[in-house]
Enzyme design. Structure first.
Site, short mmCIF file in Angstrom:
data_model
loop_
_atom_site.label_atom_id
_atom_site.label_comp_id
_atom_site.label_asym_id
_atom_site.label_seq_id
_atom_site.Cartn_x
_atom_site.Cartn_y
_atom_site.Cartn_z
N ARG A 11 0.87 -1.17 0.00
CA ARG A 11 0.00 0.00 0.00
C ARG A 11 0.91 1.22 0.00
NH1 ARG A 11 -2.00 -3.79 3.59
NH2 ARG A 11 -4.12 -4.52 3.13
N HIS B 255 -1.85 2.39 -6.07
CA HIS B 255 -2.52 1.09 -5.89
C HIS B 255 -2.38 0.20 -7.12
CE1 HIS B 255 -5.27 -1.68 -3.92
NE2 HIS B 255 -5.94 -1.78 -5.05
N ARG C 182 0.22 -2.58 -6.50
CA ARG C 182 -0.31 -3.67 -5.67
C ARG C 182 -1.33 -4.51 -6.46
NH1 ARG C 182 -1.24 -5.18 -0.31
NH2 ARG C 182 -3.39 -5.55 0.30
N HIS D 208 -3.53 -9.63 2.43
CA HIS D 208 -4.98 -9.47 2.52
C HIS D 208 -5.52 -10.39 3.61
CE1 HIS D 208 -5.00 -7.64 -1.62
NE2 HIS D 208 -5.96 -6.95 -1.04
N TYR E 94 -9.07 -10.28 -8.12
CA TYR E 94 -7.89 -10.24 -8.98
C TYR E 94 -7.79 -11.52 -9.81
CZ TYR E 94 -6.38 -6.46 -5.84
OH TYR E 94 -6.29 -5.32 -5.11
#
Length: 330
Positions: A168, A276, A279, A302, A311
């Site tokens: 992040r 972002h 990531r 996560h 994703y």
């Protein structure tokens, strides 16, 4: 501010709240089934996410100020869908309603309602977050960088580390030289403070060496530190007007601007990209290459599989595409 109830999910045990006094057991049971169990689970996950955000930003989640809710949903807008944001607000509001405590529900404040309207107008339908940056795009970006300059060396290290560590932007900006330990296989980076690290115990990320040194994150980091004469303190720093490296930490907003600058250099629209994207790019690219869910989550840190599966589903649009099977057979 009293945070005795901080992180407490009242919807799970509302039968003990003051609002149910005087109700029969039968009445309480009928109230308990007004929401499906999977809805309660989703609300609890949303509430925990809000509490994690508050803890990271040193804010109280219960009671919370309306301004805290507004800041939270603005951060969510960087990557979450409009429906997700609305559900998060519903979860927070429902939990306040279920508390039975004489605490004002911050979600009912006018500035929260106005903020939701404003975000919708600003972001459109907010149907998707930042576009992912793929490895091939990073290769093109770095191939065009001027690596004879300090900004070029720093920015290459920022991009590669941001991608490899699935950081992040706040985590990336907060790194110190002391957070990195070298091993024969690569480096281990300790994130001292993270959104999902409730107790600030520190989270560790391993990054191995790559055979291609031009895209090796560890090589890029070392070149930056050596050229900038940095041996301790903030890992990534801003520059003074005379071009020298300052002692000030690079802000997370600056990292966002760095990403936008370099995607524009290869002809991509910077409006769709941000910090972002690194990531997001790592997770999607890993899924595209068949990396299993638990390993992706290990690197991205996560806590929920929901985003990681998103994703994977993005990658699956191409890995299991009928057109590819019909026309690109080998």
């Amino acid at each position: 501010m009293d945070t005795h109830f901080d992180n407490h999910f009242f919807l799970r045990d509302f039968s003990r709240n003051a609002q149910t006094e005087g109700l029969s057991d039968k009445s309480i049971n009928s109230l308990a089934v007004t929401k499906a169990e999977h809805t309660i689970d989703a609300y609890e996950s949303d509430w925990n996410d809000f509490c994690d955000w508050c803890r990271y930003h040193h804010k109280s989640s219960y009671p919370a100020a309306p301004e805290t809710i507004v800041n939270y949903i603005n951060d969510l807008a960087d990557y979450a869908k409009a429906a997700t944001i609305r559900r998060r607000i519903s979860a927070i509001s429902e939990n306040y309603n279920a508390s039975g405590e004489p605490v004002e529900n911050p979600c009912k404040a006018w500035i929260v309602k106005e903020a939701l309207i404003g975000l919708t107008r600003l972001k459109g339908s907010m149907q998707k977050g930042k576009t992912p940056i793929y490895w091939e795009e990073l290769e093109e970006i770095i191939g065009r960088m001027d690596l004879t300059t300090l900004p070029g060396l720093r920015d290459r290290a920022v991009l590669l580390l941001g991608f490899m560590g699935a950081f992040r932007r706040s985590e990336l900006a907060g790194l110190n030289v002391e957070d990195i330990r070298k091993y024969p296989q690569g480096i281990v980076i300790t994130i001292q403070h993270s959104k999902t690290d409730q107790l600030s115990a520190g989270q560790q990320i391993g990054i191995p060496y790559l055979s291609h040194t031009s895209m090796d994150c560890i090589h890029a980091l070392q070149e930056w530190l050596t050229a900038a004469h940095i041996t301790s303190g903030p890992l990534f720093r801003s520059f003074l007007k005379n071009g020298r490296v300052s002692s000030r930490r690079l802000s997370d907003k600056s990292i966002n601007l760095i990403v936008k600058k370099y995607v524009a250099s290869i002809g991509l629209n910077p409006e769709f990209y941000g910090a972002h994207s690194l990531r997001h790019g790592f997770a999607t690219y890993a899924a595209l290459h068949g990396v299993e869910e638990r390993l992706i989550m290990k690197q991205t840190r996560h806590r929920s599989v929901e985003m990681v599966r998103r994703y994977i589903n993005e990658a699956d649009l191409f890995t299991n595409n009928p057109i590819d099977k019909m026309f690109n057979r080998t």
